[in-house]
Write an enzyme that holds these catalytic residues in place. Structure first.
Site, PDB file in Angstrom:
ATOM      1  N   ARG A 119       0.812  -1.229   0.000  1.00  0.00           N
ATOM      2  CA  ARG A 119       0.000   0.000   0.000  1.00  0.00           C
ATOM      3  C   ARG A 119       0.843   1.276   0.000  1.00  0.00           C
ATOM      4  NH1 ARG A 119      -3.018  -2.896   3.738  1.00  0.00           N
ATOM      5  NH2 ARG A 119      -4.901  -3.803   2.849  1.00  0.00           N
ATOM      6  N   LYS A 141       4.068  11.893 -10.480  1.00  0.00           N
ATOM      7  CA  LYS A 141       3.243  10.990 -11.294  1.00  0.00           C
ATOM      8  C   LYS A 141       4.010   9.698 -11.539  1.00  0.00           C
ATOM      9  CE  LYS A 141       0.593  14.107 -14.305  1.00  0.00           C
ATOM     10  NZ  LYS A 141       0.388  14.399 -15.741  1.00  0.00           N
ATOM     11  N   GLU A 183      11.910  18.184 -24.223  1.00  0.00           N
ATOM     12  CA  GLU A 183      11.139  18.642 -23.053  1.00  0.00           C
ATOM     13  C   GLU A 183      11.644  20.007 -22.575  1.00  0.00           C
ATOM     14  OE1 GLU A 183       8.442  17.048 -22.015  1.00  0.00           O
ATOM     15  OE2 GLU A 183       8.709  14.907 -22.434  1.00  0.00           O
ATOM     16  N   LYS A 230       9.366  23.255 -13.994  1.00  0.00           N
ATOM     17  CA  LYS A 230       8.417  22.167 -13.715  1.00  0.00           C
ATOM     18  C   LYS A 230       7.950  22.189 -12.260  1.00  0.00           C
ATOM     19  CE  LYS A 230       6.815  17.564 -14.172  1.00  0.00           C
ATOM     20  NZ  LYS A 230       6.809  16.266 -14.814  1.00  0.00           N
ATOM     21  N   GLU A 240      -3.136  18.194 -11.211  1.00  0.00           N
ATOM     22  CA  GLU A 240      -3.496  18.497 -12.594  1.00  0.00           C
ATOM     23  C   GLU A 240      -4.964  18.806 -12.822  1.00  0.00           C
ATOM     24  OE1 GLU A 240      -1.206  16.362 -15.605  1.00  0.00           O
ATOM     25  OE2 GLU A 240      -2.989  16.357 -16.862  1.00  0.00           O
ATOM     26  N   ARG A 244      -1.231  22.726 -14.269  1.00  0.00           N
ATOM     27  CA  ARG A 244      -0.301  21.640 -14.573  1.00  0.00           C
ATOM     28  C   ARG A 244      -0.507  21.093 -15.985  1.00  0.00           C
ATOM     29  NH1 ARG A 244       1.919  16.628 -10.787  1.00  0.00           N
ATOM     30  NH2 ARG A 244       3.209  15.771 -12.443  1.00  0.00           N
ATOM     31  N   ASN A 248       1.510  19.434 -20.643  1.00  0.00           N
ATOM     32  CA  ASN A 248       1.119  18.457 -21.665  1.00  0.00           C
ATOM     33  C   ASN A 248       1.244  18.983 -23.087  1.00  0.00           C
ATOM     34  OD1 ASN A 248       0.505  16.602 -19.698  1.00  0.00           O
ATOM     35  ND2 ASN A 248      -1.638  17.223 -19.554  1.00  0.00           N
ATOM     36  N   HIS A 251       1.975  16.700 -25.991  1.00  0.00           N
ATOM     37  CA  HIS A 251       1.794  15.327 -25.521  1.00  0.00           C
ATOM     38  C   HIS A 251       0.478  14.684 -25.948  1.00  0.00           C
ATOM     39  CE1 HIS A 251       5.298  16.302 -23.198  1.00  0.00           C
ATOM     40  NE2 HIS A 251       5.349  15.097 -22.659  1.00  0.00           N
ATOM     41  N   HIS A 255       1.726  11.527 -27.482  1.00  0.00           N
ATOM     42  CA  HIS A 255       1.464  10.202 -26.913  1.00  0.00           C
ATOM     43  C   HIS A 255       0.816   9.272 -27.936  1.00  0.00           C
ATOM     44  CE1 HIS A 255       1.585  11.320 -22.353  1.00  0.00           C
ATOM     45  NE2 HIS A 255       2.764  10.951 -22.819  1.00  0.00           N
ATOM     46  N   HIS A 267       9.857   8.837 -26.756  1.00  0.00           N
ATOM     47  CA  HIS A 267       8.959   9.817 -26.158  1.00  0.00           C
ATOM     48  C   HIS A 267       9.352  11.244 -26.575  1.00  0.00           C
ATOM     49  CE1 HIS A 267       6.224  11.531 -23.217  1.00  0.00           C
ATOM     50  NE2 HIS A 267       7.211  12.319 -22.809  1.00  0.00           N
TER      51      HIS A 267
HETATM   52  N1  NAD Z   1       6.038  10.835 -14.640  1.00  0.00           N
HETATM   53  C1  NAD Z   1       6.129  11.902 -15.401  1.00  0.00           C
HETATM   54  O1  NAD Z   1       5.713  12.995 -15.018  1.00  0.00           O
HETATM   55  C2  NAD Z   1       6.771  11.786 -16.749  1.00  0.00           C
HETATM   56  C3  NAD Z   1       7.131  12.944 -17.451  1.00  0.00           C
HETATM   57  C4  NAD Z   1       7.776  12.801 -18.683  1.00  0.00           C
HETATM   58  C5  NAD Z   1       8.055  11.537 -19.181  1.00  0.00           C
HETATM   59  N2  NAD Z   1       7.685  10.443 -18.471  1.00  0.00           N
HETATM   60  C6  NAD Z   1       7.971   9.105 -18.981  1.00  0.00           C
HETATM   61  O2  NAD Z   1       9.377   8.947 -19.128  1.00  0.00           O
HETATM   62  C7  NAD Z   1       9.611   7.938 -20.099  1.00  0.00           C
HETATM   63  C8  NAD Z   1      10.729   8.367 -21.001  1.00  0.00           C
HETATM   64  O3  NAD Z   1      11.893   8.493 -20.239  1.00  0.00           O
HETATM   65  P1  NAD Z   1      13.349   8.477 -20.905  1.00  0.00           P
HETATM   66  O4  NAD Z   1      13.367   9.322 -22.094  1.00  0.00           O
HETATM   67  O5  NAD Z   1      14.287   8.761 -19.795  1.00  0.00           O
HETATM   68  O6  NAD Z   1      13.463   6.983 -21.466  1.00  0.00           O
HETATM   69  P2  NAD Z   1      14.128   5.641 -20.901  1.00  0.00           P
HETATM   70  O7  NAD Z   1      13.912   5.487 -19.467  1.00  0.00           O
HETATM   71  O8  NAD Z   1      13.641   4.558 -21.800  1.00  0.00           O
HETATM   72  O9  NAD Z   1      15.685   5.869 -21.166  1.00  0.00           O
HETATM   73  C9  NAD Z   1      16.167   5.962 -22.486  1.00  0.00           C
HETATM   74  C10 NAD Z   1      17.268   4.935 -22.760  1.00  0.00           C
HETATM   75  O10 NAD Z   1      18.487   5.375 -22.164  1.00  0.00           O
HETATM   76  C11 NAD Z   1      19.043   4.335 -21.363  1.00  0.00           C
HETATM   77  N3  NAD Z   1      19.760   5.057 -20.301  1.00  0.00           N
HETATM   78  C12 NAD Z   1      19.227   5.706 -19.254  1.00  0.00           C
HETATM   79  N4  NAD Z   1      20.167   6.375 -18.583  1.00  0.00           N
HETATM   80  C13 NAD Z   1      21.340   6.141 -19.206  1.00  0.00           C
HETATM   81  C14 NAD Z   1      22.691   6.564 -18.989  1.00  0.00           C
HETATM   82  N5  NAD Z   1      22.995   7.443 -18.014  1.00  0.00           N
HETATM   83  N6  NAD Z   1      23.638   6.100 -19.821  1.00  0.00           N
HETATM   84  C15 NAD Z   1      23.315   5.257 -20.841  1.00  0.00           C
HETATM   85  N7  NAD Z   1      22.068   4.844 -21.123  1.00  0.00           N
HETATM   86  C16 NAD Z   1      21.101   5.289 -20.309  1.00  0.00           C
HETATM   87  C17 NAD Z   1      17.859   3.518 -20.955  1.00  0.00           C
HETATM   88  O11 NAD Z   1      18.238   2.198 -20.628  1.00  0.00           O
HETATM   89  C18 NAD Z   1      17.019   3.561 -22.208  1.00  0.00           C
HETATM   90  O12 NAD Z   1      17.474   2.626 -23.148  1.00  0.00           O
HETATM   91  C19 NAD Z   1       8.294   7.721 -20.811  1.00  0.00           C
HETATM   92  O13 NAD Z   1       7.742   6.508 -20.376  1.00  0.00           O
HETATM   93  C20 NAD Z   1       7.427   8.869 -20.359  1.00  0.00           C
HETATM   94  O14 NAD Z   1       6.067   8.545 -20.336  1.00  0.00           O
HETATM   95  C21 NAD Z   1       7.063  10.550 -17.276  1.00  0.00           C
HETATM   96 ZN    ZN Z   2       7.034  14.185 -21.817  1.00  0.00          ZN
END
Ligand code: NAD
Ligand code: ZN
Length: 379
Positions: A119, A141, A183, A230, A240, A244, A248, A251, A255, A267
């Site tokens: 939980r 989030k 971003e 942010k 949101e 907030r 988006n 997005h 998305h 992404h």
């Molecule tokens: N929660 C939120 O508010 C929020 C906001 C924006 C995005 N997101 C989410 O974030 C995700 C995208 O995140 P991302 O772009 O970081 O992608 P990711 O986590 O897939 O990372 C990208 C790639 O880089 C590799 N990697 C990570 N760090 C590394 C490093 N230091 N050195 C070498 N390789 C490395 C990972 O293994 C992966 O292959 C999406 O799922 C998106 O929906 C969430």
């Molecule tokens: Zn994003």
């Protein structure tokens, strides 16, 4: 050498941005989320690079590392089930702190495990991509994707702390660095025109293929500025209901095309294209000032980011995903779009701007035919 260490206060937790901060995860966990056991959740790329360095900061009996395969396609309920099962099988109880070590995929997934295991247990975000440092790790989030769409199952569960060490970006492949910059451009477009300009101007200093030649000092400044934008927005609207929503921008379409690509489009790339298309639609709908789309397009181009959508799906495929409904093909969808660079439209209406589907359909159709011409003509 990067900039001086920076601490940004979010609602209920601190974001530390400092070169070498990866060496202080244990100390931070001890201070803000002390527990009997620590579970480092990471992925198959980040784990081999950084997990042992983090694990070494805890007593060996107290820490375990769990790695999921890399990639958005693993940010799902199967991974969540597997991780929670592994925690149980390894004797983890309520007295657990989870450490999310990785990009946004790991942050969202490990955060959702933390939100739900027993939980809810505390967790730390240790983002290792630029995108996760400036965006995904902040705001509380968490969640996973389902076949129907991205992030459809999740929870608000803020971390106890975020530790961003820009040094780890030295191993981040260039395309992923670019994804983070998408971003950052968004942050400028929604809240700070000067920053928008700065990010575009810094392209050549940031995107050198050899990490040693990248301007780490500027990267540090960029992380700080984006994090402040942010946290500021999230502090005004944690769940949101209003402002907030401006985060988006790009997005809604982004998305949809990300999902329809089967996650072959990243992404950040999807958001870049999404910003151009949403801004173009809003410009046609006379919501956004003429010329805004052209500026966004030029900046994203400079950074080597896509400015149009993939050709596979049809405009209606994309609209169906955005609507979450295949039956009603007439109407309008809500978007978050700039009025001009640095200022968002719809302030009097909770920043939700409706654009008629017919306009969006036209922009999506034109985006393909106009592929080789300047997307400025999309508006
Ligand atoms: N929660 C939120 O508010 C929020 C906001 C924006 C995005 N997101 C989410 O974030 C995700 C995208 O995140 P991302 O772009 O970081 O992608 P990711 O986590 O897939 O990372 C990208 C790639 O880089 C590799 N990697 C990570 N760090 C590394 C490093 N230091 N050195 C070498 N390789 C490395 C990972 O293994 C992966 O292959 C999406 O799922 C998106 O929906 C969430
Ligand atoms: Zn994003």
């Amino acid at each position: 050498v990067g900039g001086a260490p920076v601490r940004v206060e979010a609602t209920g937790y601190t974001i530390e941005i400092a070169a070498g901060a990866l060496a202080r995860v244990g100390e931070m966990a001890n201070r803000v989320a002390k527990a009997h056991r620590y579970a480092i959740i990471t992925d198959s790329i980040v784990g081999p690079l950084y997990a042992s360095q983090v694990a070494a900061q805890f007593t060996p009996e107290a820490v375990s590392t769990f790695a999921v395969p890399t990639g958005e396609e693993h940010k799902n309920r199967d991974s969540w089930a597997s991780l929670t099962d592994q925690l149980s099988a390894n004797g983890f109880t309520r007295d657990t702190t989870i450490i999310a070590l990785g990009g946004g995929v790991v942050g969202d997934l490990a955060g959702f495990v933390a939100a739900t295991f027993m939980r809810g247990v505390p967790f730390l975000q240790v983002p290792t991509t630029l995108l996760a440092m400036i965006d995904a790790s902040i705001g509380g989030k968490t969640g996973v994707d389902t076949p129907a769409g991205k992030n459809l199952v999740g929870a608000f569960h803020p971390p106890r702390a975020v530790i961003a060490d820009p040094d780890v970006l030295a191993t981040l492949p260039l395309p992923h660095l670019r994804g983070g910059l998408a971003e950052a451009v968004k942050h400028g477009a929604i809240a700070d025109e000067t920053y928008f300009q700065t990010v575009g101007d810094a392209a050549s200093r940031l995107l050198h293929p050899t990490p040693d030649h990248r301007d780490v000092h500027f990267l540090h400044t960029l992380i700080e500025r984006s994090v402040r934008i942010k946290t500021d927005v999230v502090a005004r609207d944690t769940h949101e209901h209003g402002v907030r929503k401006i985060l988006n921008f790009g997005h809604t379409i982004g998305h949809a095309i990300e999902l329809l690509s089967g996650f072959t489009m990243s992404h950040g790339d999807a958001v870049a294209a999404g910003m151009v298309l949403e801004s173009a639609a809003a410009e046609r709908a006379k919501i956004t000032t003429a010329g805004t789309t052209a500026r966004i397009t030029d900046t994203l181009r400079t950074l080597g980011l896509p400015v149009t959508r993939p050709t596979g799906p049809s405009p209606d495929d994309i609209l169906d995903i955005m609507r979450g409904d295949k039956k009603s093909r007439a109407g309008s969808i809500e978007y978050a779009v700039p009025e001009r660079i640095g200022t968002m439209a719809g302030a009097t209406n909770g920043f939700a701007v409706r654009i008629d589907d017919t306009i969006v359909r036209d922009v999506l159709a034109d985006a393909v035919t106009d592929m080789r011409t300047s997307s400025a003509s999309l508006a």
